[in-house]
Structure formats: C-alpha cells, structure tokens
Design an enzyme around this catalytic site. Structure first.
Site, PDB file in Angstrom:
ATOM      1  N   GLY A   8       0.822  -1.217   0.000  1.00  0.00           N
ATOM      2  CA  GLY A   8       0.000   0.000   0.000  1.00  0.00           C
ATOM      3  C   GLY A   8       0.847   1.254   0.000  1.00  0.00           C
ATOM      4  O   GLY A   8       0.573   2.199   0.738  1.00  0.00           O
ATOM      5  N   ALA A   9       1.881   1.283  -0.863  1.00  0.00           N
ATOM      6  CA  ALA A   9       2.850   2.393  -0.827  1.00  0.00           C
ATOM      7  C   ALA A   9       2.614   3.430  -1.919  1.00  0.00           C
ATOM      8  O   ALA A   9       3.446   4.305  -2.127  1.00  0.00           O
ATOM      9  CB  ALA A   9       4.274   1.831  -0.932  1.00  0.00           C
ATOM     10  N   SER A  10       1.486   3.367  -2.616  1.00  0.00           N
ATOM     11  CA  SER A  10       1.230   4.313  -3.703  1.00  0.00           C
ATOM     12  C   SER A  10       0.797   5.680  -3.182  1.00  0.00           C
ATOM     13  O   SER A  10       0.833   6.663  -3.925  1.00  0.00           O
ATOM     14  CB  SER A  10       0.159   3.762  -4.641  1.00  0.00           C
ATOM     15  OG  SER A  10      -0.965   3.351  -3.894  1.00  0.00           O
ATOM     16  N   VAL A  60      -2.761  -7.985  -2.050  1.00  0.00           N
ATOM     17  CA  VAL A  60      -2.194  -8.665  -0.874  1.00  0.00           C
ATOM     18  C   VAL A  60      -3.131  -9.752  -0.321  1.00  0.00           C
ATOM     19  O   VAL A  60      -2.691 -10.618   0.428  1.00  0.00           O
ATOM     20  CB  VAL A  60      -1.811  -7.683   0.265  1.00  0.00           C
ATOM     21  CG1 VAL A  60      -0.654  -6.783  -0.151  1.00  0.00           C
ATOM     22  CG2 VAL A  60      -3.006  -6.893   0.754  1.00  0.00           C
ATOM     23  N   ASN A  86       1.091  -2.540   5.291  1.00  0.00           N
ATOM     24  CA  ASN A  86       0.358  -1.275   5.450  1.00  0.00           C
ATOM     25  C   ASN A  86      -0.924  -1.219   4.613  1.00  0.00           C
ATOM     26  O   ASN A  86      -1.826  -0.437   4.931  1.00  0.00           O
ATOM     27  CB  ASN A  86       1.314  -0.129   5.066  1.00  0.00           C
ATOM     28  CG  ASN A  86       0.594   1.171   4.863  1.00  0.00           C
ATOM     29  OD1 ASN A  86       0.271   1.879   5.822  1.00  0.00           O
ATOM     30  ND2 ASN A  86       0.299   1.516   3.608  1.00  0.00           N
ATOM     31  N   TYR A 151     -13.766  -3.067  10.125  1.00  0.00           N
ATOM     32  CA  TYR A 151     -12.412  -2.509  10.149  1.00  0.00           C
ATOM     33  C   TYR A 151     -11.754  -2.729  11.529  1.00  0.00           C
ATOM     34  O   TYR A 151     -10.600  -3.162  11.612  1.00  0.00           O
ATOM     35  CB  TYR A 151     -12.502  -1.018   9.827  1.00  0.00           C
ATOM     36  CG  TYR A 151     -11.191  -0.281   9.773  1.00  0.00           C
ATOM     37  CD1 TYR A 151     -10.350  -0.406   8.669  1.00  0.00           C
ATOM     38  CD2 TYR A 151     -10.789   0.560  10.805  1.00  0.00           C
ATOM     39  CE1 TYR A 151      -9.146   0.285   8.603  1.00  0.00           C
ATOM     40  CE2 TYR A 151      -9.594   1.258  10.748  1.00  0.00           C
ATOM     41  CZ  TYR A 151      -8.783   1.118   9.644  1.00  0.00           C
ATOM     42  OH  TYR A 151      -7.590   1.802   9.592  1.00  0.00           O
ATOM     43  N   LYS A 155      -8.411  -4.918  12.414  1.00  0.00           N
ATOM     44  CA  LYS A 155      -7.210  -4.358  13.052  1.00  0.00           C
ATOM     45  C   LYS A 155      -6.924  -5.026  14.408  1.00  0.00           C
ATOM     46  O   LYS A 155      -5.760  -5.166  14.786  1.00  0.00           O
ATOM     47  CB  LYS A 155      -7.367  -2.841  13.203  1.00  0.00           C
ATOM     48  CG  LYS A 155      -7.444  -2.104  11.865  1.00  0.00           C
ATOM     49  CD  LYS A 155      -6.210  -2.340  11.007  1.00  0.00           C
ATOM     50  CE  LYS A 155      -6.181  -1.474   9.753  1.00  0.00           C
ATOM     51  NZ  LYS A 155      -4.986  -1.722   8.932  1.00  0.00           N
TER      52      LYS A 155
HETATM   53  P1  NAP Z   1      -4.951   5.047   1.732  1.00  0.00           P
HETATM   54  O1  NAP Z   1      -4.443   6.427   1.540  1.00  0.00           O
HETATM   55  O2  NAP Z   1      -6.376   4.735   1.443  1.00  0.00           O
HETATM   56  O3  NAP Z   1      -4.009   4.050   0.882  1.00  0.00           O
HETATM   57  C1  NAP Z   1      -4.281   2.678   0.860  1.00  0.00           C
HETATM   58  C2  NAP Z   1      -3.149   1.939   0.184  1.00  0.00           C
HETATM   59  O4  NAP Z   1      -3.430   0.522   0.232  1.00  0.00           O
HETATM   60  C3  NAP Z   1      -2.999   2.275  -1.293  1.00  0.00           C
HETATM   61  O5  NAP Z   1      -1.634   2.244  -1.616  1.00  0.00           O
HETATM   62  C4  NAP Z   1      -3.735   1.128  -1.994  1.00  0.00           C
HETATM   63  O6  NAP Z   1      -3.282   0.891  -3.332  1.00  0.00           O
HETATM   64  C5  NAP Z   1      -3.357  -0.018  -1.081  1.00  0.00           C
HETATM   65  N1  NAP Z   1      -4.239  -1.176  -1.177  1.00  0.00           N
HETATM   66  C6  NAP Z   1      -5.575  -1.231  -0.950  1.00  0.00           C
HETATM   67  N2  NAP Z   1      -6.028  -2.483  -1.155  1.00  0.00           N
HETATM   68  C7  NAP Z   1      -4.952  -3.231  -1.512  1.00  0.00           C
HETATM   69  C8  NAP Z   1      -4.776  -4.585  -1.874  1.00  0.00           C
HETATM   70  N3  NAP Z   1      -5.804  -5.445  -1.895  1.00  0.00           N
HETATM   71  N4  NAP Z   1      -3.539  -5.013  -2.201  1.00  0.00           N
HETATM   72  C9  NAP Z   1      -2.498  -4.156  -2.203  1.00  0.00           C
HETATM   73  N5  NAP Z   1      -2.590  -2.865  -1.868  1.00  0.00           N
HETATM   74  C10 NAP Z   1      -3.822  -2.410  -1.527  1.00  0.00           C
HETATM   75  O7  NAP Z   1      -4.714   4.546   3.242  1.00  0.00           O
HETATM   76  P2  NAP Z   1      -3.873   5.192   4.448  1.00  0.00           P
HETATM   77  O8  NAP Z   1      -4.745   6.142   5.165  1.00  0.00           O
HETATM   78  O9  NAP Z   1      -2.530   5.625   3.993  1.00  0.00           O
HETATM   79  O10 NAP Z   1      -3.752   3.919   5.404  1.00  0.00           O
HETATM   80  C11 NAP Z   1      -2.661   3.023   5.351  1.00  0.00           C
HETATM   81  C12 NAP Z   1      -2.810   2.011   6.471  1.00  0.00           C
HETATM   82  O11 NAP Z   1      -2.891   2.682   7.723  1.00  0.00           O
HETATM   83  C13 NAP Z   1      -4.073   1.146   6.359  1.00  0.00           C
HETATM   84  O12 NAP Z   1      -3.804  -0.160   6.802  1.00  0.00           O
HETATM   85  C14 NAP Z   1      -5.017   1.839   7.313  1.00  0.00           C
HETATM   86  O13 NAP Z   1      -6.007   0.954   7.791  1.00  0.00           O
HETATM   87  C15 NAP Z   1      -4.057   2.274   8.405  1.00  0.00           C
HETATM   88  N6  NAP Z   1      -4.571   3.378   9.222  1.00  0.00           N
HETATM   89  C16 NAP Z   1      -4.874   4.585   8.656  1.00  0.00           C
HETATM   90  C17 NAP Z   1      -5.370   5.599   9.460  1.00  0.00           C
HETATM   91  C18 NAP Z   1      -5.715   6.952   8.921  1.00  0.00           C
HETATM   92  O14 NAP Z   1      -6.262   7.770   9.695  1.00  0.00           O
HETATM   93  N7  NAP Z   1      -5.444   7.247   7.645  1.00  0.00           N
HETATM   94  C19 NAP Z   1      -5.550   5.377  10.833  1.00  0.00           C
HETATM   95  C20 NAP Z   1      -5.244   4.133  11.365  1.00  0.00           C
HETATM   96  C21 NAP Z   1      -4.739   3.147  10.538  1.00  0.00           C
HETATM   97  P3  NAP Z   1      -3.956   1.678  -4.604  1.00  0.00           P
HETATM   98  O15 NAP Z   1      -3.469   3.105  -4.501  1.00  0.00           O
HETATM   99  O16 NAP Z   1      -3.433   0.972  -5.802  1.00  0.00           O
HETATM  100  O17 NAP Z   1      -5.435   1.576  -4.420  1.00  0.00           O
END
Ligand code: NAP
Length: 243
Positions: A8-10, A60, A86, A151, A155
């Site tokens: 999820g590094a995009s 993943v 991630n 969710y 987690k």
């Molecule tokens: P985000 O901006 O929505 O980015 C999600 C990333 O996951 C994207 O790179 C996406 O790829 C990738 N992804 C989604 N489904 C996938 C799959 N099936 N296989 C491979 N890659 C996949 O999310 P974020 O906010 O940065 O969150 C990252 C992590 O932190 C997540 O696990 C989230 O639950 C956790 N988190 C976030 C927050 C918050 O407030 N943002 C808080 C607590 C925990 P594409 O770009 O190709 O779709």
C-alpha cells in the site's frame, strides 16, 4: 542496508513509509493494488536517496500473487529484511446494515493480506535469521468504533497476528511489531464528514490530525537497530487520543 517491502505504498501512510525507509538507505519495493503510476512516482522520490526502488501491483489478499511477487523480489533484489504490512481499506457501516461482502472484503484485505505477507516473507526472513515486520493496525482495533465493526475487527486481528508471529519468529531473529495510528491525513480519512473529523480532533491531545510522516517516523524506528530489543508490541501513534 536492507531490502524493504512496503504494501500500500502508492499514497498516504505507505508512501511516506517507503520514503522514510529509502532515506534510511534501504532498497524499497512499493506495492499497490492498482494505482501503479502513483507507486512509480513515489518510487522515483525514493530513488533520490540513492537506493533502488521498484513499484509492483498485486493484491495482498491473493496468497498466490503474494508468493509470486516475493519470489520475483528475492530473485531481483534479495531476501527482504523489512516488511511493512500497510495496505488497508475501509467499508464503513453500522453492523445492522453491514452486508456480508462489506465485512468479508475488509477482513480479507486488512487481516488476511497481513497474514499472507507475514507468512510468506516471514519464512524467507526466518531462513535468513534476520528481519523486522511492522504491521499497520489502528487505535480502533484497541477501542472499537461505531460504524467500523469490520475494520476494527480486522485491526484487532492484526494485533493478535502480530503478537503471535512475534512469538513464533523471535527465536529466528525476526521481530514483529504493530503501529496503531489514530486520525491521519490521507485519502482514507478525506472522505470522513467534517463533523466526524471535528469530533475526533476534539479528542486529540496534540490538537491536530497526524501526518503520514508521523507514522513513517515510527516505522523507521521499529525497522531500525535502535529497536533491536523490541518485539510483539503495539506502538500507539495518535497524538494522545482520549488521554
Ligand atoms: P490510503 O491512503 O487509502 O491508501 C491505501 C493503500 O493501500 C494504497 O496504496 C492502496 O493501493 C493499497 N491497497 C488497498 N487495497 C490493496 C490490496 N488489496 N492489495 C495491495 N494494496 C492495496 O490509506 P492510508 O490512510 O494511507 O492507510 C494506510 C494504512 O494505515 C491502512 O492499513 C489503514 O487501515 C491504516 N490506518 C490509517 C489511518 C488513517 O487515519 N489514515 C488510521 C489508522 C490506521 P492503490 O493506490 O493501488 O489503491
């Protein structure tokens, strides 16, 4: 330095994590689901630190796809020394209105995806007798959250998986930890209604949402030798939510 795989590094947190690990001198593999051009952009930013960085798209939650990707990574770069699980999604809704697919999709990507990568990459690391795995949990995996049963369950599962993996892999030199972020600015939280965001902000001691770099700094620490005696832990990075 080592070889880091960041799922999820995009964009969002994963992109910041990839940049941080590149800054620390690691070669980086940047996974994403479908936005490969975004992952390529982040890989280019990583290469500015003088490391190798490659973007690869795979799901993943697909065990065979994870296996294939890790074999390719091992052949081209070597055995990963750092794995950051991630990749994650949300599909929010109240339990009474939550469809089966809505529940399954979130568990499949967030929890099973973390299992797939931990099991396959962890086996490689165990054979090499070194490695650090960092799993992205969430504070709601500890506290629960109305509207996020799928969710929060995923987690909480990631936290249980982290502690179990730490116990299984520790004797072979592999550390496994989790980070539990609070509210972090990203595409995932952009979609939240303003009143929900404001209610969350009012609970945060530091009076601001986290930035992806706040989480990346914690990953950088847990991945480093400075954390050599830390395993099986959940590091909460939430600006003091509800403290
Ligand atoms: P985000 O901006 O929505 O980015 C999600 C990333 O996951 C994207 O790179 C996406 O790829 C990738 N992804 C989604 N489904 C996938 C799959 N099936 N296989 C491979 N890659 C996949 O999310 P974020 O906010 O940065 O969150 C990252 C992590 O932190 C997540 O696990 C989230 O639950 C956790 N988190 C976030 C927050 C918050 O407030 N943002 C808080 C607590 C925990 P594409 O770009 O190709 O779709």
């Amino acid at each position: 330095m080592g070889i880091a795989v960041v799922t999820g590094a995009s964009r969002g947190i994963g992109a910041a994590v990839a940049r941080k690990l590149a800054e620390q001198g690691h070669d980086v593999v940047l996974n994403c689901a479908s936005r490969i051009e975004k992952a390529e952009e982040v890989a280019a930013q990583c290469r500015e630190y003088g490391v190798k960085a490659v973007a690869m798209a795979w799901d993943v939650s697909d065990h065979a796809a994870c296996d294939q990707a890790l074999k390719e990574i091992k052949a081209s770069l070597g055995v990963p020394t750092i794995l950051v699980n991630n990749a994650g999604i949300t599909k929010d809704g109240l339990i009474m209105r939550m469809g089966e697919a809505q529940f399954d999709d979130v568990i499949r990507i967030n929890l099973k995806g973390t299992f797939n990568m931990t099991s396959l990459c962890g086996a490689m690391m165990m054979r090499a007798k070194a490695g650090a795995i960092i799993n992205m949990a969430s504070v709601v995996g500890i506290t629960g959250n109305a509207g996020q049963a799928n969710y929060a369950a995923s987690k909480a599962g990631v936290i249980g998986l982290t502690k179990s993996a730490a116990k299984e892999l520790g004797a072979r030199g592999v550390r496994v930890n989790a980070i539990a972020p609070g509210l972090v600015e990203s595409d995932m939280t952009d979609v939240l209604p303003e009143d929900v965001k404001n209610a969350m902000l009012s609970q945060i001691t530091l009076k601001r949402a986290g930035k992806p770099e706040d989480i990346a700094n914690a990953v950088g620490f847990l991945a480093s030798d400075a954390a050599a005696y830390i395993t099986g832990q959940v590091l909460v990075v939430d600006g003091g939510m509800g403290v």
